[in-house]
Enzyme design. Structure first.
Site, mmCIF file in Angstrom:
data_model
loop_
_atom_site.group_PDB
_atom_site.id
_atom_site.type_symbol
_atom_site.label_atom_id
_atom_site.label_comp_id
_atom_site.label_asym_id
_atom_site.label_seq_id
_atom_site.Cartn_x
_atom_site.Cartn_y
_atom_site.Cartn_z
ATOM 1 N NE ARG A 45 40.449 47.472 40.252
ATOM 2 C CZ ARG A 45 40.412 46.168 40.242
ATOM 3 N NH1 ARG A 45 41.137 45.468 39.389
ATOM 4 N NH2 ARG A 45 39.633 45.499 41.089
ATOM 5 C CG HIS A 52 40.707 42.881 50.116
ATOM 6 N ND1 HIS A 52 39.357 42.673 50.022
ATOM 7 C CD2 HIS A 52 41.281 42.010 49.254
ATOM 8 C CE1 HIS A 52 39.114 41.695 49.154
ATOM 9 N NE2 HIS A 52 40.274 41.279 48.674
ATOM 10 C CG ASP A 54 38.507 49.826 48.066
ATOM 11 O OD1 ASP A 54 38.417 48.815 48.794
ATOM 12 O OD2 ASP A 54 38.027 49.862 46.902
ATOM 13 N N GLY A 148 39.380 39.732 38.320
ATOM 14 C CA GLY A 148 40.005 40.741 39.183
ATOM 15 C C GLY A 148 40.441 41.983 38.436
ATOM 16 C CB SER A 150 37.728 46.414 37.469
ATOM 17 O OG SER A 150 36.788 47.318 37.854
ATOM 18 C CG ASP A 195 37.004 47.974 41.371
ATOM 19 O OD1 ASP A 195 38.142 48.097 41.850
ATOM 20 O OD2 ASP A 195 36.255 47.033 41.637
ATOM 21 C CG ASN A 238 30.729 36.961 39.829
ATOM 22 O OD1 ASN A 238 30.529 37.771 40.738
ATOM 23 N ND2 ASN A 238 30.083 37.002 38.691
#
Ligand code: GLA
Length: 460
Positions: A45, A52, A54, A148, A150, A195, A238
C-alpha cells in the site's frame, strides 16, 4: 461503491497466463513435488495522507499497490507440519509444527518467516479450534522491503488469510484485517492497523478513508487527472529493527494521558487522542489547542511524567513501555501530539477537497505540510527523503514521505500523466543518476501507481 468491511475475501478461479502466478506454481511443484491447491494475493500500500495517526485512533487515506505478496499453498491433511519457503533464495526455508511454535525476536531485522508465523499465530489465537492443519507454503513478493510500502504487513496479512482459508474459518475482511493488525504486534512493532486494513479492504480505482472502532473503509475518488508517483529513496528502514516507531507510539500515549489527567479524567483510560477527543466532546482544533497549552515544549524526563501522573516508575513501565522502549529517558510530547492532531485535520481537508472536486494545487499544499510536520515535529524523515521532497517541490510537485518513515519512499501528486512522466524524468536526473549503477532498476524504484483491489484467493 460497495461497503467492503463485512464481506468475505473474493475467491476466483486461478487466472492462466499471469507470469508471476505461473512461475510460483512451477517453483511450488519443484519445491514440494505437488500442485498448489490455492493462491493468496495481498497487495502493498501507499498512504496518501494521514501518517502516524492510526495508532492514535484517527482515520487514514491509503490505497493498494500493484506490488504484492503471492502465496501458493497446499494443505497437509495428515500432518501438522508447517513448511515455509520463499522463491527468493535470500530468504531461507523454515519448518515447525503449526500447533506449537514460538516467535522469538532478537536484535536487528527479524527473519522473513517470522512475519508469516505472526499471521498463523494470530488466527490460531483468535479461533476456538484446537488443532490446525499443516501447510506447504511458497511465498513470492515484489514489494520492495523496508521501503514504507508495507511489505511486512502484506506478508502477515497473507499468512492470516492463508491459514484461515486452509482451516475453513469463515472470517470476513474486517475481522481478517483486525486479526492481522494485532498479529503483527508479535514481531514487536505496535502499528495502528492501517496497512492490514487497506490490504483487505482496498477497491480498485479509489483510495479508502479508513476509520476505526468499528473498522470502516469509505471509498474516496481521487481527482480524475491526478497521478501518484512513488519514489524510493533506497535508504532502507525496517521498523522492527529499531525502536523509533514504538517510541513515537509511547510519546503519543503519554501525551494523551497527561492531557486527560489535566482535564480531571481517569487518565489510564485515554491512550488514544481520538478517544480523548470524543470524551471531551471537542473538535480536533480544540484538542490541538489544548495539547499546545498543556504539554510543555521541552522534552519530559521519566521523573517529570511519573510525578504528573502520580505513579511509580514500575507502573509507568507496565502501562506504557514495551521490551524495546523500556530504556526511554526523554519524551517529546508536545511536538508529537501537535503533529498527530494537525495531520488528522489535513486528512479531513484532503478528503473534503476530493469530494468537492478541489484542485490538485490545494491537495499538494496538504502533502507538503504533512512532510514538513513529519520531518520537524515527528522527526521520522531521513535526509534522502527530504532531498526527494525538495526536488519535487522545485519541480512544482507536492510530495511527502509515506509509511513509517526513517527511510523508504515518498509519494508525490502530479496533475496529469504527462506531468508525472516529466517528473519521473526529473527525479532520475536529479536524484537517481548520481547513485551507484548497481542500485538502479528505474521501474522498481520510481513509478506511477493507481489504486488496486485488496486481498484475493485463487483456487484451482
Ligand atoms: C506503519 C504502521 C502503520 C502506520 C504507519 C505510519 O506502516 O504499520 O500502522 O502507523 O507506519 O502512518
Amino acid at each position: 461503491m460497495e461497503n467492503s468491511t463485512d464481506i468475505s475475501v473474493k475467491v476466483s478461479t486461478l487466472p492462466r497466463g499471469v507470469k508471476r502466478l505461473d512461475e510460483l506454481r512451477k517453483y511450488f511443484i519443484e519445491e514440494y513435488g505437488l500442485e498448489p491447491e490455492y493462491f493468496v494475493k495481498v497487495p502493498g500500500r501507499v498512504n496518501i495522507i494521514g501518517e502516524h495517526v492510526d495508532y492514535c485512533g484517527y482515520p487514514v487515506l491509503p490505497m493498494a499497490l500493484e506490488q504484492n505478496i503471492l502465496v501458493a499453498v497446499s494443505v497437509d491433511k495428515y500432518t501438522t507440519k508447517l513448511q515455509l519457503a520463499n522463491v527468493n533464495p535470500k530468504y531461507k526455508s523454515f519448518e515447525c509444527d503449526v500447533n506449537s511454535f514460538e516467535i522469538v525476536i532478537g536484535e536487528g531485522s527479524p527473519e522473513w518467516y517470522k512475519y508469516f508465523l505472526c499471521g498463523v499465530k494470530g488466527v490460531i489465537e483468535h479461533s476456538s479450534s484446537a488443532e490446525f492443519q499443516g501447510m506447504k507454503v511458497l511465498v513470492s513478493g515484489n514489494i520492495p522491503p523496508a521501503s514504507g510500502l508495507s511489505s511486512s504487513s502484506a506478508l502477515v496479512s497473507a499468512a492470516t488469510l492463508t491459514t484461515s482459508y486452509a482451516n475453513k474459518l469463515s472470517l470476513n475482511k474486517q475481522r481478517l484485517a483486525e486479526i492481522s493488525a494485532k498479529s503483527e504486534w508479535y514481531i514487536g512493532t505496535q502499528g495502528g492497523g492501517m496497512d492490514q486494513a487497506i490490504a483487505f479492504l482496498a477497491q480498485e480505482g479509489c483510495a479508502q478513508f479508513i476509520d476505526w472502532n468499528p473498522l470502516t473503509a469509505t471509498p474516496i475518488t481521487l481527482p480524475e487527472n491526478a497521478v501518484f508517483v512513488i519514489a524510493n529513496s533506497l535508504s532502507q528502514a525496517n521498523k522492527a529493527a529499531t525502536n523509533d516507531f514504538n517510541q513515537r507510539v509511547v510519546e503519543c500515549r503519554v501525551g494523551c494521558s497527561i492531557i486527560a489527567k489535566s482535564q480531571g479524567l481517569l487518565w489510564k483510560k485515554f491512550i488514544k487522542f481520538a478517544t480523548l477527543q470524543k470524551e471531551l466532546d471537542i473538535s480536533l482544533d480544540q484538542l490541538h489547542d489544548l495539547a499546545n497549552n498543556i504539554l510543555k515544549k521541552d522534552n519530559y524526563t521519566l521523573s517529570d511524567i511519573v510525578s504528573i501522573l502520580q505513579i511509580e516508575d514500575n507502573e509507568f513501565q507496565e502501562t506504557f513501555l514495551s521490551s524495546n522502549t523500556k530504556d526511554m529517558q526523554a519524551f517529546n510530547l508536545r511536538n508529537r501530539a501537535l503533529h498527530v492532531l494537525q495531520e488528522s485535520i489535513r486528512v479531513q481537508k484532503f478528503c473534503d477537497l476530493c469530494r468537492s472536486s478541489g484542485s490538485i494545487a490545494d491537495l499538494s499544499v496538504l502533502m507538503r505540510q504533512s512532510h514538513l510536520s513529519l520531518n520537524v515535529q515527528y522527526e521520522c524523515s531521513h535526509p534522502k527523503l527530504n532531498e526527494l521532497v525538495g526536488i519535487s517541490d522545485k519541480f512544482g510537485v507536492g510530495a511527502r514521505l509515506t509509511g513509517a518513515g526513517w527511510g523508504g519512499c515518498i509519494v508525490a501528486l502530479c496533475e496529469s500523466k504527462e506531468h508525472s512522466q516529466k517528473f519521473i524524468q526529473e527525479l532520475k536526473e536529479k536524484y537517481y543518476k548520481k547513485l551507484p549503477e548497481s542500485e538502479l532498476n528505474f521501474e522498481n524504484v520510481v513509478f506511477a501507481t493507481s489504486p488496486q483491489s485488496g486481498a484475493e484467493i485463487f483456487a484451482n
